[in-house]
Scaffold this motif. Structure first.
Motif, PDB file in Angstrom:
ATOM      1  N   LEU A   1      -2.299   3.190  14.669  1.00 41.51           N
ATOM      2  CA  LEU A   1      -2.912   2.687  13.443  1.00 41.51           C
ATOM      3  C   LEU A   1      -3.093   3.827  12.459  1.00 41.51           C
ATOM      4  O   LEU A   1      -3.569   4.907  12.812  1.00 41.51           O
TER       5      LEU A   1
ATOM      6  N   HIS B   1      -6.841  -7.640   6.983  1.00 36.46           N
ATOM      7  CA  HIS B   1      -6.804  -6.314   6.376  1.00 36.46           C
ATOM      8  C   HIS B   1      -5.792  -5.375   7.045  1.00 36.46           C
ATOM      9  O   HIS B   1      -5.700  -4.214   6.664  1.00 36.46           O
ATOM     10  N   THR B   2      -5.044  -5.859   8.019  1.00 31.05           N
ATOM     11  CA  THR B   2      -4.144  -5.005   8.799  1.00 31.05           C
ATOM     12  C   THR B   2      -2.744  -5.585   8.799  1.00 31.05           C
ATOM     13  O   THR B   2      -2.558  -6.793   9.015  1.00 31.05           O
TER      14      THR B   2
ATOM     15  N   ASP C   1      -6.027   4.874   1.980  1.00 32.32           N
ATOM     16  CA  ASP C   1      -6.921   4.201   1.037  1.00 32.32           C
ATOM     17  C   ASP C   1      -6.225   3.017   0.370  1.00 32.32           C
ATOM     18  O   ASP C   1      -6.819   1.947   0.206  1.00 32.32           O
TER      19      ASP C   1
ATOM     20  N   GLU D   1      -4.722   4.543   8.409  1.00 32.30           N
ATOM     21  CA  GLU D   1      -5.694   3.926   7.502  1.00 32.30           C
ATOM     22  C   GLU D   1      -5.711   4.645   6.151  1.00 32.30           C
ATOM     23  O   GLU D   1      -6.637   5.390   5.841  1.00 32.30           O
TER      24      GLU D   1
ATOM     25  N   ILE E   1      -0.944  -0.694   9.753  1.00 34.90           N
ATOM     26  CA  ILE E   1      -1.582  -0.035   8.617  1.00 34.90           C
ATOM     27  C   ILE E   1      -2.791  -0.865   8.207  1.00 34.90           C
ATOM     28  O   ILE E   1      -2.670  -2.069   7.975  1.00 34.90           O
ATOM     29  N   ARG E   2      -3.947  -0.211   8.125  1.00 39.35           N
ATOM     30  CA  ARG E   2      -5.170  -0.893   7.686  1.00 39.35           C
ATOM     31  C   ARG E   2      -5.730  -0.131   6.483  1.00 39.35           C
ATOM     32  O   ARG E   2      -6.517   0.800   6.620  1.00 39.35           O
ATOM     33  N   PRO E   3      -5.338  -0.521   5.275  1.00 34.79           N
ATOM     34  CA  PRO E   3      -5.806   0.177   4.061  1.00 34.79           C
ATOM     35  C   PRO E   3      -7.095  -0.441   3.536  1.00 34.79           C
ATOM     36  O   PRO E   3      -7.509  -1.527   3.957  1.00 34.79           O
ATOM     37  N   ARG E   4      -7.695   0.236   2.585  1.00 33.54           N
ATOM     38  CA  ARG E   4      -8.862  -0.313   1.889  1.00 33.54           C
ATOM     39  C   ARG E   4      -8.448  -1.263   0.763  1.00 33.54           C
ATOM     40  O   ARG E   4      -9.224  -2.130   0.364  1.00 33.54           O
TER      41      ARG E   4
END
Length: 416
Positions: free
Chosen positions: A7, A99-100, A11, A9, A112-115
């Motif tokens: 994973l 979100h992923t 922004d 992460e 990928i888990r971005p904001r």
């Protein structure tokens, strides 16, 4: 034992490395928005301009004109200099949760888990099969993208005599590519009373490229065993049919957004554009997910798509800083002769749309269009514009025509 995918992460994750995605990446990185990751499924970023080897790119966003490949390299270089990370040969295959995202690349599978997420996957031309054109299934039938990829990236030959289906700006791009490949564009076919592209391009195409245009016509059959030999075309008003000899057919225009990720996420779609519903801040119905460029409104020029990328940067930064949009919004709708409008939602206190323009797609030619805006049965604005509305290209109107609407009222209707 359950295998856990690696994973990362960042922004901001930008999906699509064309003009809109690369410009968004550069703007966000320039503004120190954190780790900006842009992924693209092709082996090189740059989008369609990368294999569109003629001039005309960069006018609105860079204020100079350059060829497609030079423009693409410029956008990649700018994003790289700004310290945005670009990963190519990287395919986003789906959503693991809200979100992923699941990703596949030569380095393997990971998540990928971005904001925040910016969808910039663009649009594609419908191929012959999607247009339901009958006949044989010979070699030598392309879309513009396939043709330019074959000629400019792989340096492969095409035929000697071509028919171009469509009269949009991209159709003249196809004619240029055919000429460069040593193939004569013998005929361009448009269903409209005049070719859809701008008058200057139509005139130049006829005089410089010497391409005749058959208007109010359509292809009814592709003919050929092995290699294409001809097409049958029909005049829409008289019904008269004739056969045109050719060994190459290029289907241009008739765009559809690359919206698979939007559909898979359950993000609200606009039934007219088939892209995601967005407000003037380019938010979608899923918090933290934005959309830009030609996946919103197929299709506009590369520099306008790039300006969407510039516009969305501040909106993404606002989200990263915790700003929440107002829940209420007024829906924009259209009537004849318009097919769609983008964006489709107007919220109080949101910014004006990119470049202060609403984008609409007309199905008829109107030389002196009088735009009428109505809400709750009341005329809000009537304004005659100095530029024509024409099929096959975006019609832009100042967003100030909406200044008198009520944010607590019903849908706003735009027509001529």
């Amino acid at each position: 034992m359950t295998y856990q995918l690696p994973l990362i992460e960042p922004d901001v994750l930008i999906i699509g490395g064309g003009p809109a995605g690369l410009t968004a990446a550069a703007e966000l990185a320039d503004r120190r928005a954190g780790h900006i990751l842009c992924v693209d499924r092709e082996h090189a970023a740059g989008g369609i301009p990368r294999h569109s080897d003629h001039t005309g790119y960069g006018l609105r966003d860079l204020h100079r004109v350059m060829s497609g490949p030079v423009y693409a390299r410029h956008l990649v270089d700018r994003a790289t200099r700004a310290k945005a990370e670009i990963r190519t040969n990287t395919m986003v295959t789906g959503w693991s949760d809200e979100h992923t995202l699941d990703v596949t690349s030569p380095d393997g599978r990971y998540q990928i888990r971005p904001r925040a997420i910016v969808l910039a996957t663009g649009a594609r031309e419908r191929p012959r099969t999607a247009r339901r054109i009958p006949g044989d299934r010979p070699h030598g039938v392309y879309t513009t993208g396939q043709l330019q990829n074959l000629v400019h990236l792989h340096h492969q030959p095409v035929g000697k005599r071509a028919v171009i289906v469509g009269g949009e700006l991209v159709s003249w791009s196809a004619a240029l590519t055919l000429r460069q490949a040593g193939c004569t564009p013998a005929l361009m076919i448009s269903q409209y009373p005049k070719a859809e592209s701008y008058g200057a391009f139509n005139a130049a195409g006829r005089t410089v490229l010497r391409v005749p245009v058959a208007t109010r016509s359509r292809v009814t059959k592709v003919i050929g065993k092995g290699r294409c030999q001809a097409v049958e075309i029909e005049h829409l008003d008289t019904g008269k049919r004739r056969t045109v000899a050719c060994d190459t057919v290029v289907f241009t225009g008739d765009w559809i957004p690359d919206h698979e990720l939007v559909r898979a996420a359950g993000i609200a779609l606009d039934e007219s554009t088939l892209g995601p519903l967005t407000d003037t801040a380019l938010r979608t119905s899923r918090p933290g997910v934005f959309a830009v460029g030609n996946m919103l409104h197929p299709v506009d020029t590369a520099d306008v798509a790039a300006l969407d990328g510039k516009h969305v940067a501040q909106q993404v930064i606002n989200h990263l800083h915790g700003q929440q949009p107002p829940t209420a919004g007024v829906r924009l709708t259209v009537g004849s002769p318009f097919r769609w409008v983008a964006p489709q939602i107007l919220r109080p206190d949101d910014p004006a749309p990119a470049r202060g323009r609403l984008l609409l797609w007309p199905d008829e030619f109107v030389r002196f269009p009088k735009v009428t805006v109505r809400q709750d049965g009341r005329v809000i604005t009537r304004r005659t514009l100095a530029w024509p509305a024409a099929p096959g290209r975006v019609f832009r109107i100042p967003s100030t025509v909406l200044d008198g609407i009520s944010h607590t009222g019903g849908p706003v209707h735009i027509s001529l």
